[in-house]
Design a protein around this motif. Structure first.
Motif, PDB file in Angstrom:
ATOM      1  N   GLY A 148      -7.777  -1.414   2.509  1.00  0.00           N
ATOM      2  CA  GLY A 148      -6.931  -0.871   2.853  1.00  0.00           C
ATOM      3  C   GLY A 148      -6.776  -0.664   1.034  1.00  0.00           C
ATOM      4  N   VAL A 149      -6.345   0.552   0.472  1.00  0.00           N
ATOM      5  CA  VAL A 149      -6.275   1.062  -0.857  1.00  0.00           C
ATOM      6  C   VAL A 149      -4.716   1.949  -1.286  1.00  0.00           C
ATOM      7  CG1 VAL A 149      -8.549   0.909  -0.681  1.00  0.00           C
ATOM      8  CG2 VAL A 149      -6.787   3.595  -0.381  1.00  0.00           C
ATOM      9  N   LEU A 150      -5.095   0.995  -2.045  1.00  0.00           N
ATOM     10  CA  LEU A 150      -3.252   1.829  -2.569  1.00  0.00           C
ATOM     11  C   LEU A 150      -3.132   3.029  -3.024  1.00  0.00           C
ATOM     12  CD1 LEU A 150      -2.085  -0.714  -6.060  1.00  0.00           C
ATOM     13  CD2 LEU A 150      -1.044   0.075  -4.147  1.00  0.00           C
ATOM     14  N   ALA A 151      -2.010   3.634  -2.185  1.00  0.00           N
ATOM     15  CA  ALA A 151      -2.140   5.363  -2.183  1.00  0.00           C
ATOM     16  C   ALA A 151      -0.656   5.514  -2.840  1.00  0.00           C
ATOM     17  CB  ALA A 151      -2.198   5.436  -0.480  1.00  0.00           C
ATOM     18  N   VAL A 152      -0.062   7.235  -2.947  1.00  0.00           N
ATOM     19  CA  VAL A 152       1.104   7.329  -3.246  1.00  0.00           C
ATOM     20  C   VAL A 152       2.373   7.093  -1.956  1.00  0.00           C
ATOM     21  CG1 VAL A 152       2.553   9.777  -2.792  1.00  0.00           C
ATOM     22  CG2 VAL A 152      -0.026   9.898  -4.173  1.00  0.00           C
ATOM     23  N   THR A 153       1.913   6.993  -0.917  1.00  0.00           N
ATOM     24  CA  THR A 153       2.573   5.872   0.734  1.00  0.00           C
ATOM     25  C   THR A 153       3.201   4.693  -0.011  1.00  0.00           C
ATOM     26  OG1 THR A 153       1.794   6.845   1.933  1.00  0.00           O
ATOM     27  CG2 THR A 153       2.348   5.364   2.747  1.00  0.00           C
ATOM     28  N   ASP A 154       2.230   3.592   0.000  1.00  0.00           N
ATOM     29  CA  ASP A 154       2.539   2.906  -0.755  1.00  0.00           C
ATOM     30  C   ASP A 154       3.312   2.677  -2.757  1.00  0.00           C
ATOM     31  OD1 ASP A 154       1.095   0.855   0.322  1.00  0.00           O
ATOM     32  OD2 ASP A 154      -0.516   2.071  -0.395  1.00  0.00           O
ATOM     33  N   ALA A 155       3.191   4.025  -2.969  1.00  0.00           N
ATOM     34  CA  ALA A 155       4.776   4.271  -3.796  1.00  0.00           C
ATOM     35  C   ALA A 155       5.537   4.354  -4.203  1.00  0.00           C
ATOM     36  CB  ALA A 155       4.113   5.489  -5.680  1.00  0.00           C
ATOM     37  N   ASN A 156       6.155   5.190  -2.927  1.00  0.00           N
ATOM     38  CA  ASN A 156       7.202   5.282  -1.971  1.00  0.00           C
ATOM     39  C   ASN A 156       8.067   4.393  -1.230  1.00  0.00           C
ATOM     40  OD1 ASN A 156       7.700   8.197  -2.699  1.00  0.00           O
ATOM     41  ND2 ASN A 156       5.649   8.942  -1.297  1.00  0.00           N
ATOM     42  N   LEU A 157       6.613   3.479  -0.778  1.00  0.00           N
ATOM     43  CA  LEU A 157       7.196   1.993   0.492  1.00  0.00           C
ATOM     44  C   LEU A 157       7.560   1.270  -1.317  1.00  0.00           C
ATOM     45  CD1 LEU A 157       7.835   0.945   2.675  1.00  0.00           C
ATOM     46  CD2 LEU A 157       5.594   0.179   2.780  1.00  0.00           C
ATOM     47  N   VAL A 158       7.535   1.298  -2.141  1.00  0.00           N
ATOM     48  CA  VAL A 158       7.798   0.421  -2.852  1.00  0.00           C
ATOM     49  C   VAL A 158       9.269   0.649  -3.843  1.00  0.00           C
ATOM     50  CG1 VAL A 158       5.892  -0.729  -3.735  1.00  0.00           C
ATOM     51  CG2 VAL A 158       6.673   0.463  -4.856  1.00  0.00           C
ATOM     52  N   LEU A 159       9.210   2.005  -4.340  1.00  0.00           N
ATOM     53  CA  LEU A 159      10.519   2.555  -4.619  1.00  0.00           C
ATOM     54  C   LEU A 159      12.074   2.393  -3.244  1.00  0.00           C
ATOM     55  CD1 LEU A 159       8.929   4.694  -6.899  1.00  0.00           C
ATOM     56  CD2 LEU A 159       9.852   3.228  -7.399  1.00  0.00           C
ATOM     57  N   GLY A 160      11.578   2.775  -2.434  1.00  0.00           N
ATOM     58  CA  GLY A 160      12.766   2.338  -1.384  1.00  0.00           C
ATOM     59  C   GLY A 160      13.036   3.880  -0.659  1.00  0.00           C
ATOM     60  N   ARG A 161      11.698   4.984  -1.214  1.00  0.00           N
ATOM     61  CA  ARG A 161      12.233   5.899  -0.825  1.00  0.00           C
ATOM     62  C   ARG A 161      11.668   6.382   0.530  1.00  0.00           C
ATOM     63  NH1 ARG A 161       9.949   9.892  -5.748  1.00  0.00           N
ATOM     64  NH2 ARG A 161      11.695   8.932  -7.084  1.00  0.00           N
ATOM     65  N   LEU A 162      10.533   5.021   1.246  1.00  0.00           N
ATOM     66  CA  LEU A 162       9.894   5.220   2.803  1.00  0.00           C
ATOM     67  C   LEU A 162      10.327   4.021   3.234  1.00  0.00           C
ATOM     68  CD1 LEU A 162       8.131   6.451   4.290  1.00  0.00           C
ATOM     69  CD2 LEU A 162       6.703   4.939   3.559  1.00  0.00           C
ATOM     70  N   LEU A 163      11.248   4.609   4.201  1.00  0.00           N
ATOM     71  CA  LEU A 163      11.682   3.016   5.231  1.00  0.00           C
ATOM     72  C   LEU A 163      11.486   2.349   5.849  1.00  0.00           C
ATOM     73  CD1 LEU A 163      15.654   4.717   4.960  1.00  0.00           C
ATOM     74  CD2 LEU A 163      14.617   3.238   3.113  1.00  0.00           C
ATOM     75  N   PRO A 164      10.603   1.611   5.994  1.00  0.00           N
ATOM     76  CA  PRO A 164       9.760   1.021   7.654  1.00  0.00           C
ATOM     77  C   PRO A 164      10.360   0.881   8.755  1.00  0.00           C
ATOM     78  CG  PRO A 164       9.518  -0.658   5.816  1.00  0.00           C
ATOM     79  CD  PRO A 164      11.093   0.210   5.296  1.00  0.00           C
ATOM     80  N   GLN A 165      12.103   0.950   8.526  1.00  0.00           N
ATOM     81  CA  GLN A 165      12.254   1.207  10.303  1.00  0.00           C
ATOM     82  C   GLN A 165      12.844   2.050  10.400  1.00  0.00           C
ATOM     83  OE1 GLN A 165      13.980  -0.287   7.111  1.00  0.00           O
ATOM     84  NE2 GLN A 165      15.922   0.274   7.242  1.00  0.00           N
ATOM     85  N   GLU A 166      12.415   2.871  10.217  1.00  0.00           N
ATOM     86  CA  GLU A 166      12.582   4.569  10.458  1.00  0.00           C
ATOM     87  C   GLU A 166      11.311   5.398  10.799  1.00  0.00           C
ATOM     88  OE1 GLU A 166      15.010   6.040  11.359  1.00  0.00           O
ATOM     89  OE2 GLU A 166      16.517   4.699  10.724  1.00  0.00           O
TER      90      GLU A 166
END
Length: 601
Positions: free
Chosen positions: A412-430
């Motif tokens: 796996g490579v760093l992507a925009v999804t990773d950036a949103n994830l660490v910023l809390g814009r993407l909620l793993p539980q959802e």
């Protein structure tokens, strides 16, 4: 050009006790929308490419929904899917788009009139990026060019000092446009056959045949096509007068090449898709299988050609937001998926989609009706780089495999999804729990943070003096770069055409769209953002509201000076085209009352 459409489901569909599927197969995710026999709507999302768990994502999505909601015995993952509970399947796919961009089509040769071997290489000499010092010419689709010693000219424009004395010795013919054609040289069938046999021995599977003035006089193309069928080419044999009977041989040849190059890829995908079903319900037509074309209309799968499929993926989204966004304000469609972002414009006051009849995609001029969609290589899966002291997003994509770091896959490579994830814009539980070896784990936040920390320390820390940059600031910087890349095509669609962005609604959808919606609206000066309840799968949901469309056209000669003159002069050919298009739709099960005709000249 008669465009016939219908908003309702095909009358042959038995809506009772049937499952109706709408599937959008994107570059990263496959979205499944299904209307159950009870009328309930359900949605599912799968990785488009997950070879360790299933061979084909759309088939797997259908199997899972049937297994969960069908009253009959559950479908096992290893078994083929039965169509007895399926009422219809509508699909959009990026197969043709990806094959064009990656130059992964069928081995193909171009047959063209002698003396025009380098026509497509020369092109129109247009230079869209005139100040780009690293500008490169896109590679052509064909592997070989075969020149055919044939020639016809239009008699009206034929210049010959001996024209008057040789009139009796020259064969004349009436063209489709009622123009007189001078046949100067006919192709030699034996020479054509020999060249075709030689191409087969060199592994050429498909042919694009485009001769001068064939839009009005197609006999020579038909002759070469018939001989090619006798020789036996396993791929596509595309004749330009059938694919796009219009003047401008450069665009016509490009479009014919696209058809020959991409159609075998679509055919191969369809064959694989159909093999995932246990019976012949789809092949026989008992269960309608349709694909959305670049113009936003549905076409039966056996009529779904390569040059009509370039925008099949995002077209469903345009239909979706245009029919679900409330209000009478003009709207901007912002579809941010995993691999790319597609933007478009729709004005409900005009009540029709913005179409372009010719566009250039990756150096290939496609002459066919298409929705005016602009694509930028920035999506949730766009890779993040640090190059020459600058943050860079894309154009490379992590795609579904191996995917971003948070997908829990090797490589796996760093992507925009990773950036949103660490910023809390993407909620793993959802987010769907479809990751890990057993496809039951959530997104891996810790892995994303570790990857950013490693980039910050090992790469950026060594090359930049900004060692005090925090992990969150780095991720936010990448998001800003991605947002700016996505703002440019929106400005081109609106401000560059004289439209005020402030009066538009930002219709935001796609798996990654809502995470960027407010920042995009602020940057563009827009005050209204709309996110549909099915925003994450709106391209699939839009398929359920798409119209069946039949496009037919023919060239014509002469020049009409006004709309009244055109209506009178071309009344007969327009009536003939209208009958052809209506017949096509009637064969699909639509009644005359359901058909609406639109003419273009």
């Amino acid at each position: 050009n008669n465009n016939n459409n219908n908003n309702n489901e095909n009358n042959n569909d038995n809506n009772n006790n049937k499952f109706h599927f709408c599937i959008d197969r994107g570059g990263t995710f496959t979205d499944v929308h299904c209307i159950l026999p009870s009328g309930q709507h359900v949605v599912r999302k799968l990785l488009s490419d997950d070879p360790s768990h299933y061979p084909d994502a759309p088939t797997e999505g259908i199997r899972r929904v049937l297994a969960e909601f069908s009253s009959s015995s559950a479908q096992e993952s290893e078994s083929k899917v039965s169509t007895k509970h399926i009422g219809s399947i509508r699909m959009g796919t990026t197969v043709a788009t990806n094959a064009l961009l990656e130059r992964d089509g069928s081995p193909m040769a171009l047959f063209i009139t002698k003396g025009f071997r380098h026509l497509l290489d020369i092109g129109t000499q247009a230079r869209p990026q005139i100040f780009d010092l690293t500008c490169k010419k896109p590679s052509l689709l064909y592997q070989e060019v075969v020149e055919i010693d044939e020639r016809v000219t239009l008699n009206e424009y034929y210049e010959d000092d001996e024209k008057s004395t040789t009139e009796d010795s020259i064969e004349l013919a009436k063209g489709l446009t009622d123009e007189t054609v001078r046949i100067l040289k006919k192709p030699d069938p034996d020479v054509v056959r020999a060249k075709l046999v030689e191409l087969r021995t060199r592994g050429i599977d498909s042919l694009a045949i485009c001769l001068m003035h064939s839009y009005t006089f197609a006999d020579h193309e038909v002759l070469i096509g018939d001989i090619a069928k006798e020789v036996g080419f396993p791929g596509q044999i595309s004749l330009s007068h059938q694919i796009m009977p219009m003047v401008k041989i450069v665009s016509r040849a490009h479009t014919t090449c696209a058809s020959a190059y991409l159609t075998p890829k679509i055919t191969a995908y369809l064959d694989g898709f159909l093999q995932g079903f246990a019976d012949d319900g789809l092949v026989s037509g008992k269960v309608p299988l349709t694909f959305i074309q670049s113009d936003g209309g549905l076409s039966p799968y056996h009529s779904f050609g390569g040059h009509l499929a370039i925008l099949s993926g995002p077209a469903g989204g345009v239909v979706g937001y245009s029919k679900t966004t409330p209000g009478q304000q003009p709207m901007i469609g912002f579809d941010m998926g995993g691999t790319s972002t597609d933007v478009s414009r729709y004005d409900p006051r005009q009540d029709e989609y913005e179409l372009v009849l010719e566009t250039t995609i990756d150096g290939v001029a496609i002459q066919a009706p298409q929705l005016d969609i602009h694509t930028v290589a920035a999506g949730g899966g766009s890779r993040l780089f640090w190059k020459h002291g600058l943050l860079q997003v894309g154009p490379e994509s992590a795609r579904a495999h191996p995917g971003p770091v948070c997908y829990r896959k090797d490589g796996g490579v760093l992507a925009v999804t990773d950036a949103n994830l660490v910023l809390g814009r993407l909620l793993p539980q959802e987010f769907p729990r479809i990751f890990g070896p057993s496809e039951d784990q959530p997104l891996d936040v810790d892995a994303s943070r570790e990857a950013f920390q490693e980039l910050l320390q090992s790469t950026i820390g060594e090359q930049s003096s900004s060692s005090s940059l925090s992990l969150e600031e780095l991720a936010s910087g990448y998001i800003q770069v991605a947002n700016e890349a996505m703002c440019r095509p929106i400005r081109n669609l609106t401000q560059m055409k004289g439209h005020d962005l402030g009066g538009h609604t930002l219709a935001c959808f796609g798996g990654a769209g809502p995470q960027h919606a407010c920042a995009m609206a602020q940057a563009l000066g827009m005050s209204r953002v709309f996110v549909h309840r099915y925003g994450g799968v709106l391209s699939a949901y839009g398929l359920s509201m798409a119209d069946a469309v039949a496009d037919v056209q023919e060239p014509t000669g002469g020049l009409a000076l006004s709309a009244t003159d055109a209506e009178q002069e071309y009344a007969e050919p327009l009536r003939r085209l209208k009958e052809q298009a209506m017949t096509i739709l009637q064969k699909q099960g639509f009644s005359l009352e359901e058909i609406v005709c639109t003419t273009y000249l």
